[in-house]
Structure formats: C-alpha cells, structure tokens
Motif scaffolding. Structure first.
Motif, PDB file in Angstrom:
ATOM      1  N   ARG A   9     -28.785   8.023 -33.279  1.00  0.00           N
ATOM      2  CA  ARG A   9     -29.775   8.995 -32.800  1.00  0.00           C
ATOM      3  C   ARG A   9     -29.491   9.412 -31.351  1.00  0.00           C
ATOM      4  O   ARG A   9     -30.031  10.408 -30.870  1.00  0.00           O
ATOM      5  CB  ARG A   9     -31.186   8.418 -32.885  1.00  0.00           C
ATOM      6  N   GLY A  10     -28.638   8.656 -30.657  1.00  0.00           N
ATOM      7  CA  GLY A  10     -28.266   8.975 -29.283  1.00  0.00           C
ATOM      8  C   GLY A  10     -26.996   9.800 -29.186  1.00  0.00           C
ATOM      9  O   GLY A  10     -26.426   9.955 -28.110  1.00  0.00           O
ATOM     10  N   VAL A  11     -26.532  10.302 -30.320  1.00  0.00           N
ATOM     11  CA  VAL A  11     -25.352  11.176 -30.349  1.00  0.00           C
ATOM     12  C   VAL A  11     -25.842  12.591 -30.629  1.00  0.00           C
ATOM     13  O   VAL A  11     -26.286  12.905 -31.730  1.00  0.00           O
ATOM     14  CB  VAL A  11     -24.339  10.728 -31.426  1.00  0.00           C
ATOM     15  N   LEU A  31     -31.425   8.396 -23.908  1.00  0.00           N
ATOM     16  CA  LEU A  31     -31.539   6.937 -23.744  1.00  0.00           C
ATOM     17  C   LEU A  31     -32.988   6.475 -23.871  1.00  0.00           C
ATOM     18  O   LEU A  31     -33.258   5.420 -24.439  1.00  0.00           O
ATOM     19  CB  LEU A  31     -30.945   6.503 -22.393  1.00  0.00           C
ATOM     20  N   VAL A  32     -33.920   7.273 -23.359  1.00  0.00           N
ATOM     21  CA  VAL A  32     -35.349   6.966 -23.515  1.00  0.00           C
ATOM     22  C   VAL A  32     -35.712   7.018 -25.001  1.00  0.00           C
ATOM     23  O   VAL A  32     -36.380   6.122 -25.529  1.00  0.00           O
ATOM     24  CB  VAL A  32     -36.237   7.952 -22.712  1.00  0.00           C
ATOM     25  N   ASP A  33     -35.254   8.067 -25.685  1.00  0.00           N
ATOM     26  CA  ASP A  33     -35.612   8.283 -27.089  1.00  0.00           C
ATOM     27  C   ASP A  33     -35.131   7.174 -28.026  1.00  0.00           C
ATOM     28  O   ASP A  33     -35.750   6.932 -29.059  1.00  0.00           O
ATOM     29  CB  ASP A  33     -35.092   9.639 -27.585  1.00  0.00           C
ATOM     30  N   VAL A  34     -34.025   6.504 -27.679  1.00  0.00           N
ATOM     31  CA  VAL A  34     -33.547   5.402 -28.534  1.00  0.00           C
ATOM     32  C   VAL A  34     -34.100   4.055 -28.067  1.00  0.00           C
ATOM     33  O   VAL A  34     -33.725   3.004 -28.586  1.00  0.00           O
ATOM     34  CB  VAL A  34     -31.994   5.346 -28.638  1.00  0.00           C
ATOM     35  N   TYR A  41     -35.834   5.741 -15.401  1.00  0.00           N
ATOM     36  CA  TYR A  41     -34.376   5.650 -15.363  1.00  0.00           C
ATOM     37  C   TYR A  41     -33.729   7.025 -15.226  1.00  0.00           C
ATOM     38  O   TYR A  41     -32.668   7.162 -14.605  1.00  0.00           O
ATOM     39  CB  TYR A  41     -33.864   4.940 -16.627  1.00  0.00           C
ATOM     40  N   ILE A  42     -34.374   8.045 -15.774  1.00  0.00           N
ATOM     41  CA  ILE A  42     -33.815   9.404 -15.691  1.00  0.00           C
ATOM     42  C   ILE A  42     -33.674   9.823 -14.226  1.00  0.00           C
ATOM     43  O   ILE A  42     -32.627  10.348 -13.822  1.00  0.00           O
ATOM     44  CB  ILE A  42     -34.678  10.416 -16.480  1.00  0.00           C
TER      45      ILE A  42
END
Length: 142
Positions: A9-11, A31-34, A41-42
């Motif tokens: 899902r991070g691709v 990165l947040v979404d996974v 962090y963003i």
C-alpha cells in the motif's frame, strides 16, 4: 531488503507533485497511511530536506526524517512514490522517491540496500519505470 519493510500500500506509482516539498509530503503521507509513522514525521522530513538534499542520483531521492523525529517512528518502513512527470529537485529531475522511516540505526541497512540497487543502472531503471506494484516489491525485496 527485509520483506516486512515495504507494505504494497506504500507503493504509489502514478503520482504528481508540483514541487519538491509536495513530493516529500506525499512520501510522508504514504508512511503515515501504512502506519509506520505519526503525522509530525512529515514535517521532520521537510526539515531534513532543508538542511541537506536527499537527492541521490539516477532520478531518485530518499526523503527521511531528522534524528529528533525518531520518536514519531512506529516501525521501520519504506515507501516508494513514483512521479512519472518528474519533480524539480533543486535543478535535478526526480521521478522516484523512496521514503524511509527508521528507529535507531534501522536506516543504515535500508540505505545500503537502496544504494546497491541504485548503483545498478538496470535495477534503477526498473524502479524509475515501474508501472505495477509487484515490479517494485520484487526489485526491493529480492
């Protein structure tokens, strides 16, 4: 590279960004979404970019947070975000961002594995031109 670092899902292979900052925000969001990092962090990724460019050549940038942002990392992970139309990265064209989240020194083996891939022109081209998630996961985990 460890299989558990790259959640499919991070691709994201068909993204667009009008600026380097927008591209980094997109990586951070992936990165947040996974579930690898917390929202702050963003901003740490943007702060890192302001101090030193994360462009590494071959059309690839490796945005990541600052040392102080490690507390926002929930687990080591990477994301791969492809911008087919490219993004101006302070004069260089970036088509692939590999976002990194790592606790402690977890980023060192990640960077070493990525460097190995990017030093091989065919493997780097595969990443830049990938249109299917499985192409990226195969390249990064084989």
């Amino acid at each position: 590279m460890r299989d558990d670092l790259l959640d499919p899902r991070g691709v994201l292979l068909h993204e667009s960004a009008g600026s380097r900052e927008e591209a980094i925000r997109r990586c951070g969001r992936a990165l947040v979404d996974v579930g690898a990092v917390a929202e702050p962090y963003i901003e740490a990724m943007l702060e890192r970019e302001r101090s030193i460019s994360t462009y590494v050549g071959e059309g690839v940038a490796i945005p990541h947070g600052t040392a102080a942002s490690k507390e926002d990392v929930k687990r080591d992970a990477i994301c791969v975000v492809r911008f087919p139309d490219g993004v101006d990265w302070d004069g260089d064209q970036v088509t692939v961002c590999v976002g990194i989240a790592a606790k402690n020194d977890g980023h060192v083996p990640l960077l070493a594995a990525l460097a190995e891939i990017l030093l091989d022109p065919d493997r780097a081209r595969t990443l830049r031109e990938a249109t299917e998630v499985h192409q990226v996961t195969k390249e990064l985990t084989s």
